[in-house]
Design a protein around this motif. Structure first.
Motif, PDB file in Angstrom:
ATOM      1  N   TYR A 282      12.426   2.073  50.800  1.00 24.75           N
ATOM      2  CA  TYR A 282      12.469   3.044  49.703  1.00 24.75           C
ATOM      3  C   TYR A 282      11.917   2.343  48.464  1.00 24.75           C
ATOM      4  CZ  TYR A 282      16.848   0.486  48.789  1.00 24.75           C
ATOM      5  OH  TYR A 282      17.776  -0.498  48.573  1.00 24.75           O
ATOM      6  N   PRO A 283      11.454   3.098  47.475  1.00 26.89           N
ATOM      7  CA  PRO A 283      10.916   2.459  46.263  1.00 26.89           C
ATOM      8  C   PRO A 283      11.996   1.662  45.535  1.00 26.89           C
ATOM      9  CG  PRO A 283      10.261   4.775  46.381  1.00 26.89           C
ATOM     10  CD  PRO A 283      11.301   4.570  47.445  1.00 26.89           C
ATOM     11  N   LEU A 284      11.684   0.441  45.214  1.00 32.56           N
ATOM     12  CA  LEU A 284      12.637  -0.385  44.480  1.00 32.56           C
ATOM     13  C   LEU A 284      12.853   0.198  43.085  1.00 32.56           C
ATOM     14  CD1 LEU A 284      11.811  -4.118  45.279  1.00 32.56           C
ATOM     15  CD2 LEU A 284      14.062  -3.044  45.355  1.00 32.56           C
ATOM     16  N   PRO A 285      14.110   0.390  42.682  1.00 33.92           N
ATOM     17  CA  PRO A 285      14.381   0.971  41.363  1.00 33.92           C
ATOM     18  C   PRO A 285      14.287  -0.074  40.251  1.00 33.92           C
ATOM     19  CG  PRO A 285      16.438   0.607  42.518  1.00 33.92           C
ATOM     20  CD  PRO A 285      15.351   0.202  43.475  1.00 33.92           C
ATOM     21  N   VAL A 286      13.081  -0.447  39.881  1.00 40.93           N
ATOM     22  CA  VAL A 286      12.880  -1.421  38.813  1.00 40.93           C
ATOM     23  C   VAL A 286      13.174  -0.757  37.473  1.00 40.93           C
ATOM     24  CG1 VAL A 286      11.207  -2.947  37.712  1.00 40.93           C
ATOM     25  CG2 VAL A 286      11.146  -2.611  40.182  1.00 40.93           C
ATOM     26  N   ALA A 287      13.976  -1.423  36.663  1.00 44.30           N
ATOM     27  CA  ALA A 287      14.353  -0.884  35.358  1.00 44.30           C
ATOM     28  C   ALA A 287      13.671  -1.674  34.248  1.00 44.30           C
ATOM     29  CB  ALA A 287      15.867  -0.923  35.191  1.00 44.30           C
ATOM     30  N   TRP A 288      13.632  -1.084  33.056  1.00 46.06           N
ATOM     31  CA  TRP A 288      13.029  -1.756  31.907  1.00 46.06           C
ATOM     32  C   TRP A 288      13.731  -1.325  30.622  1.00 46.06           C
ATOM     33  CZ3 TRP A 288      10.523   1.895  34.926  1.00 46.06           C
ATOM     34  CH2 TRP A 288      10.337   3.140  34.351  1.00 46.06           C
ATOM     35  N   THR A 289      13.558  -2.149  29.613  1.00 44.31           N
ATOM     36  CA  THR A 289      14.070  -1.862  28.273  1.00 44.31           C
ATOM     37  C   THR A 289      12.941  -2.088  27.278  1.00 44.31           C
ATOM     38  OG1 THR A 289      14.852  -4.141  28.041  1.00 44.31           O
ATOM     39  CG2 THR A 289      16.436  -2.522  28.860  1.00 44.31           C
TER      40      THR A 289
ATOM     41  N   LEU B 174      16.123  -7.636  38.927  1.00 44.28           N
ATOM     42  CA  LEU B 174      16.952  -6.821  39.813  1.00 44.28           C
ATOM     43  C   LEU B 174      18.338  -7.443  39.912  1.00 44.28           C
ATOM     44  CD1 LEU B 174      14.314  -6.322  42.648  1.00 44.28           C
ATOM     45  CD2 LEU B 174      14.995  -4.621  40.949  1.00 44.28           C
ATOM     46  N   ASP B 175      19.385  -6.609  39.845  1.00 48.87           N
ATOM     47  CA  ASP B 175      20.737  -7.164  39.961  1.00 48.87           C
ATOM     48  C   ASP B 175      21.044  -7.487  41.418  1.00 48.87           C
ATOM     49  OD1 ASP B 175      21.995  -4.813  41.308  1.00 48.87           O
ATOM     50  OD2 ASP B 175      21.548  -3.834  39.403  1.00 48.87           O
ATOM     51  N   ALA B 176      22.112  -8.258  41.625  1.00 48.00           N
ATOM     52  CA  ALA B 176      22.452  -8.741  42.965  1.00 48.00           C
ATOM     53  C   ALA B 176      22.704  -7.594  43.933  1.00 48.00           C
ATOM     54  CB  ALA B 176      23.675  -9.657  42.884  1.00 48.00           C
ATOM     55  N   GLY B 177      23.394  -6.551  43.464  1.00 44.58           N
ATOM     56  CA  GLY B 177      23.686  -5.426  44.344  1.00 44.58           C
ATOM     57  C   GLY B 177      22.425  -4.722  44.819  1.00 44.58           C
ATOM     58  N   THR B 178      21.467  -4.542  43.921  1.00 45.89           N
ATOM     59  CA  THR B 178      20.206  -3.892  44.292  1.00 45.89           C
ATOM     60  C   THR B 178      19.439  -4.738  45.297  1.00 45.89           C
ATOM     61  OG1 THR B 178      20.054  -2.797  42.135  1.00 45.89           O
ATOM     62  CG2 THR B 178      18.015  -3.023  43.402  1.00 45.89           C
ATOM     63  N   ALA B 179      19.412  -6.058  45.062  1.00 49.02           N
ATOM     64  CA  ALA B 179      18.663  -6.952  45.946  1.00 49.02           C
ATOM     65  C   ALA B 179      19.252  -6.966  47.351  1.00 49.02           C
ATOM     66  CB  ALA B 179      18.642  -8.366  45.355  1.00 49.02           C
ATOM     67  N   ILE B 180      20.561  -7.128  47.460  1.00 49.64           N
ATOM     68  CA  ILE B 180      21.190  -7.200  48.782  1.00 49.64           C
ATOM     69  C   ILE B 180      21.119  -5.851  49.495  1.00 49.64           C
ATOM     70  CG2 ILE B 180      23.403  -7.460  49.942  1.00 49.64           C
ATOM     71  CD1 ILE B 180      21.996 -10.065  49.329  1.00 49.64           C
ATOM     72  N   ALA B 181      21.309  -4.771  48.754  1.00 48.76           N
ATOM     73  CA  ALA B 181      21.210  -3.448  49.377  1.00 48.76           C
ATOM     74  C   ALA B 181      19.814  -3.228  49.961  1.00 48.76           C
ATOM     75  CB  ALA B 181      21.531  -2.369  48.343  1.00 48.76           C
ATOM     76  N   TYR B 182      18.807  -3.675  49.253  1.00 48.00           N
ATOM     77  CA  TYR B 182      17.429  -3.502  49.718  1.00 48.00           C
ATOM     78  C   TYR B 182      17.167  -4.342  50.963  1.00 48.00           C
ATOM     79  CZ  TYR B 182      12.312  -3.238  49.489  1.00 48.00           C
ATOM     80  OH  TYR B 182      10.985  -3.031  49.778  1.00 48.00           O
ATOM     81  N   LEU B 183      17.567  -5.629  50.925  1.00 49.26           N
ATOM     82  CA  LEU B 183      17.343  -6.513  52.066  1.00 49.26           C
ATOM     83  C   LEU B 183      18.132  -6.054  53.284  1.00 49.26           C
ATOM     84  CD1 LEU B 183      17.430  -9.950  50.194  1.00 49.26           C
ATOM     85  CD2 LEU B 183      15.430  -8.868  51.232  1.00 49.26           C
ATOM     86  N   SER B 184      19.373  -5.604  53.081  1.00 46.77           N
ATOM     87  CA  SER B 184      20.208  -5.150  54.194  1.00 46.77           C
ATOM     88  C   SER B 184      19.658  -3.861  54.805  1.00 46.77           C
ATOM     89  CB  SER B 184      21.646  -4.924  53.713  1.00 46.77           C
ATOM     90  OG  SER B 184      22.203  -6.122  53.209  1.00 46.77           O
ATOM     91  N   ARG B 185      19.214  -2.944  53.944  1.00 48.22           N
ATOM     92  CA  ARG B 185      18.642  -1.690  54.460  1.00 48.22           C
ATOM     93  C   ARG B 185      17.369  -1.965  55.252  1.00 48.22           C
ATOM     94  NH1 ARG B 185      16.384   1.399  56.654  1.00 48.22           N
ATOM     95  NH2 ARG B 185      15.966   3.619  56.296  1.00 48.22           N
ATOM     96  N   ASP B 186      16.556  -2.890  54.782  1.00 48.38           N
ATOM     97  CA  ASP B 186      15.331  -3.223  55.508  1.00 48.38           C
ATOM     98  C   ASP B 186      15.639  -3.886  56.846  1.00 48.38           C
ATOM     99  OD1 ASP B 186      12.270  -3.574  55.363  1.00 48.38           O
ATOM    100  OD2 ASP B 186      12.955  -5.624  55.766  1.00 48.38           O
ATOM    101  N   ALA B 187      16.783  -4.571  56.939  1.00 49.13           N
ATOM    102  CA  ALA B 187      17.165  -5.249  58.179  1.00 49.13           C
ATOM    103  C   ALA B 187      17.840  -4.318  59.175  1.00 49.13           C
ATOM    104  CB  ALA B 187      18.091  -6.419  57.867  1.00 49.13           C
ATOM    105  N   GLY B 188      18.079  -3.069  58.798  1.00 52.46           N
ATOM    106  CA  GLY B 188      18.719  -2.118  59.714  1.00 52.46           C
ATOM    107  C   GLY B 188      19.813  -1.317  59.060  1.00 52.46           C
ATOM    108  N   GLY B 189      20.379  -1.844  57.963  1.00 53.70           N
ATOM    109  CA  GLY B 189      21.389  -1.118  57.209  1.00 53.70           C
ATOM    110  C   GLY B 189      22.732  -1.085  57.896  1.00 53.70           C
TER     111      GLY B 189
ATOM    112  N   SER C 219      15.493 -12.038  42.402  1.00 54.38           N
ATOM    113  CA  SER C 219      15.701 -10.987  41.411  1.00 54.38           C
ATOM    114  C   SER C 219      14.412 -10.241  41.092  1.00 54.38           C
ATOM    115  CB  SER C 219      16.267 -11.592  40.115  1.00 54.38           C
ATOM    116  OG  SER C 219      15.303 -12.444  39.496  1.00 54.38           O
ATOM    117  N   THR C 220      13.356 -10.503  41.867  1.00 52.88           N
ATOM    118  CA  THR C 220      12.063  -9.852  41.635  1.00 52.88           C
ATOM    119  C   THR C 220      11.602  -9.134  42.902  1.00 52.88           C
ATOM    120  OG1 THR C 220      10.730 -11.748  42.352  1.00 52.88           O
ATOM    121  CG2 THR C 220      11.427 -11.706  40.036  1.00 52.88           C
ATOM    122  N   PRO C 221      10.805  -8.090  42.766  1.00 55.31           N
ATOM    123  CA  PRO C 221      10.251  -7.423  43.953  1.00 55.31           C
ATOM    124  C   PRO C 221       9.432  -8.364  44.827  1.00 55.31           C
ATOM    125  CG  PRO C 221      10.007  -6.000  42.037  1.00 55.31           C
ATOM    126  CD  PRO C 221      10.512  -7.336  41.527  1.00 55.31           C
ATOM    127  N   LEU C 222       8.699  -9.294  44.214  1.00 64.74           N
ATOM    128  CA  LEU C 222       7.913 -10.239  45.010  1.00 64.74           C
ATOM    129  C   LEU C 222       8.820 -11.096  45.876  1.00 64.74           C
ATOM    130  CD1 LEU C 222       5.227 -11.625  45.744  1.00 64.74           C
ATOM    131  CD2 LEU C 222       5.614 -13.151  43.784  1.00 64.74           C
TER     132      LEU C 222
END
Length: 696
Positions: free
Chosen positions: A99-106, A323-338, A366-369
């Motif tokens: 899914y698209p990574l929810p990158v935030a900005w200020t 990216l915060d820790a929760g976003t990073a782990i959720a993304y990696l875990s979902r990509d691994a099967g969820g 903490s980065t998309p790369l």
């Protein structure tokens, strides 16, 4: 269907020509013919010269000027091509998978941008009125904050001038956000017919000491979309001025929306110069986006925020957040099967380590790369068993002291993981081979081409002395002629080809920067007369030793061949055609072979009929090579690849390797007709490894 009819007519013509020759020889007897060379000459004349003339007229029709179209229609056609290109690229880069990574900005530091009051004033006082609805403008910089798909609303509605500076740390997702913005702006909901076309420009290839900004933008446009190099309708080139093209027309009518990516990829002293060039060259009402690393942008403005070139005129600024820790782990875990899948549970210890946001591992992920590389390395693919994979626990157990150490590990492991055996996409190269080839190519970009990210096949020869490709081509010609002419004559042919290649190469460097043409056409010009005169003189000189009659006949035939060759020029493709590096190579190879065979055959006929078959063949090889090397760059690539592959620097099937690295491995990305490494950091990491290996 038309192509089938064409082949049918040529086959019928060849059969009729051979029947006529056979009938003549049978009626008069072979003994009435002076020499077997004359027989060859008659056959070749019937088979070669008429097709050459018909091809010339056909090419003239194919090279006709494009139909009249207004700037708006031209922009619409370009928008189709750009959208197709980046939709395909977004799919290859897996920007929405899973899914698209929810990158935030200020909002960016006010010291890095214009004051908000000045931005509002510039929007209100723009010539012709504001570019958007003032009622939807942000009340201040804080109103620019957002995430994900908010980027198009921020750019289109909240920024009064539609000028935006996009800042962030290395790998923070600046290019990813630019691609998402580009695709959103090309959506019919945001782009009206005849409106501006967003176009991504990679600033890493811009040298302000060699080109002004406008010329560089034209070059980049025509490199990615060769059709834009065609002549603009209704634009008159002033005496002594440069040729006006369709790319110029788009810029003149402000029908391009530049997305300048990677100011930080330029040398530090050049960045303020580039900022000043943008301010001085582009109209204040020109919407644009500029991306850069945060620290490097601040340095470009001068020490302690005291601007040396000034910030980007009228531009607001945003900075991408880690990216915060929760976003990073959720993304990696979902990509691994969820869920509670085996693949997702492999990230448990890394999740605990990310709780400390100051740790090297947490900062690297903490980065998309960083997430993209980590999932490629550690997550199993469909049909792949996790047991045989590297485990993410090594990120915790290795005890990396710095973020740079973690990223260096990820860069190295990423390439090896990308080339591990794939269940559905067989890998032709081992991880070790792939890493060696990619390291050489990265070194080629960093050392030979001054750090440009653009990996263009036609620039592969830049790292070799110019005489080596010439000698290889001459050797091939000598080997080709050896079975027919024998040793001494074949060596003479090789020497002539060597000379012809050297002369023809004087024309091809013109295309080294802009790239090859998409084909050939025939257009009357001054070189038609030059070619006719040179051919007549050469034919007369070669034919006179065989008699005055032969000299005159040879001069006329050679003059005709020279006239046809002199009118050959580049063919302009369709504006909406999306051209890949492989497509361009195939077309350029066809151009070379067509020019070489047709010109060489015609020259062999013209010279051989009035002299001897041996001399005709030698002249044909030399003249065909001269025309082919002058109108194509494929020969440079082919000879250079031969030399480099023989030394193990690149694979023999180099274009297949590059296409696979882009489409199947995610190591390269595609920008029009060139490839680039996935990230400049990966390119520099591999170039450093290559240089370190050579020092050992």
């Amino acid at each position: 269907m038309g192509g089938g009819r064409t082949r049918w007519w040529w086959r019928l013509y060849a059969c009729l020509a051979l029947l006529v020759v056979g009938a003549v020889l049978y009626a008069q007897g072979v003994d009435r013919v002076d020499a077997i060379g004359k027989v060859v000459g008659v056959v070749a004349a019937l088979l070669g010269l008429p097709p050459l003339l018909l091809a010339a007229f056909g090419l003239q029709r194919g090279a006709a000027q494009p139909a009249e179209q207004g700037p708006g229609e031209l922009a619409d056609r370009l928008a189709v091509a750009v959208r197709r290109q980046w939709e395909a690229e977004a799919e290859v880069r897996r920007l929405s998978d899973p899914y698209p990574l929810p990158v935030a900005w200020t909002a960016a530091d006010p010291a890095l941008t214009e004051e908000w009051s000045l931005i509002r004033s510039a929007g209100q006082e723009a010539p012709g009125g504001p570019v958007n609805d003032p009622g939807r403008w942000a009340d201040g910089p804080e109103g620019l904050s957002g995430s994900g798909s908010d980027i198009e609303q921020v750019f289109l509605d909240r920024v009064p001038t539609r000028r935006l500076v996009l800042l962030g740390e290395p790998g923070a997702g600046k290019t990813m956000v630019l691609v998402r913005l580009l695709l959103a702006l090309l959506d019919p909901a945001h782009r009206a017919d005849g409106g501006p076309v967003p176009f991504l420009f990679s600033l890493a290839s811009f040298d302000p000491a060699a080109q002004d900004l406008r010329s560089w933008m034209v070059h980049e446009l025509t490199r990615e979309h060769p059709a834009l190099g065609g002549p603009a309708q209704g634009l008159v080139t002033p005496p002594g001025g440069s040729r006006r093209t369709l790319a110029h027309e788009l810029l003149d009518h402000r029908l391009l929306l530049p997305l300048f990516d990677g100011l930080d990829e330029l040398p530090a002293p050049v960045r303020p110069v580039v900022l000043d060039a943008i301010n001085q060259t582009l109209d204040p009402k020109q919407a644009l986006v500029l991306s850069c690393r945060t620290a490097e942008y601040g340095q470009a403005l001068g020490p302690d925020g005291e601007a040396s070139a000034g910030p980007l005129n009228g531009a607001a600024g945003i900075v991408l957040e880690p990216l915060d820790a929760g976003t990073a782990i959720a993304y990696l875990s979902r990509d691994a099967g969820g869920g509670r899948s085996t693949g997702a549970e492999r990230w448990a210890r890394v999740a605990d380590a990310l709780a400390d946001r100051t740790s090297p591992v947490a900062r690297a992920l903490s980065t998309p790369l960083g997430l993209f590389m980590a999932r490629t390395i550690y997550n199993p693919r469909p049909g792949e068993r996790p047991a045989g994979r590297a485990h993410p626990d090594e990120l915790v157990d290795a005890g990396f002291p710095t973020r740079a150490d973690v990223e260096s590990h990820l860069f190295g492991a990423f390439v090896r993981a990308a080339y591990r055996p794939h269940p559905s996409r067989p890998v032709r190269w081992s991880p070790r081979q792939a890493e060696k080839y990619l390291a050489f190519l990265a070194h080629h970009l960093d050392s030979t081409l001054a750090g440009t990210p653009n990996l263009a096949w036609w620039q592969l020869s830049a790292g070799l002395p110019g005489y080596r490709p010439v000698l290889v081509l001459a050797l091939w010609a000598a080997l080709l002629a050896w079975p027919v002419l024998g040793g001494p004559a074949a060596l003479m042919s090789g020497a002539l080809v060597c000379l012809a290649t050297g002369v023809g190469a004087l024309f091809s460097p013109v295309h080294e920067e802009s790239g090859p043409s998409m084909g050939v056409g025939w257009v009357p010009n001054v070189f038609v007369g030059v070619g006719a005169g040179a051919g007549a003189v050469a034919g007369l000189a070669l034919g006179l030793p065989f008699g005055a009659e032969n000299g005159v006949a040879t001069a006329l035939a050679a003059g005709l061949v020279g006239a046809v060759a002199g009118g050959l020029g580049a063919r302009i493709p369709s504006t909406s055609a999306a051209v890949s590096p492989g497509d361009l190579l195939v077309k350029d190879r066809r151009t070379f072979l067509c020019l070489w065979f047709v010109s060489g055959s015609a020259a062999a006929v013209a010279i051989g009929t009035g002299t001897s078959a041996e001399l005709g063949l030698a002249a044909g090889l030399a003249f065909g090579t001269f025309v082919g090397t002058g109108g194509s760059l494929w020969w440079r690539y082919a000879t250079t690849r031969f030399l480099l592959a023989a030394r193990g620097r690149v694979p023999w099937r180099l274009m297949g390797f590059l296409a696979d690295a882009h489409a199947n491995r995610g190591v390269l990305r595609r920008a029009g007709t060139v490839y680039q490494f996935r990230h400049l950091g990966l390119q520099r990491h591999l170039a450093h490894r290559y240089a370190a290996g050579r020092r050992r």
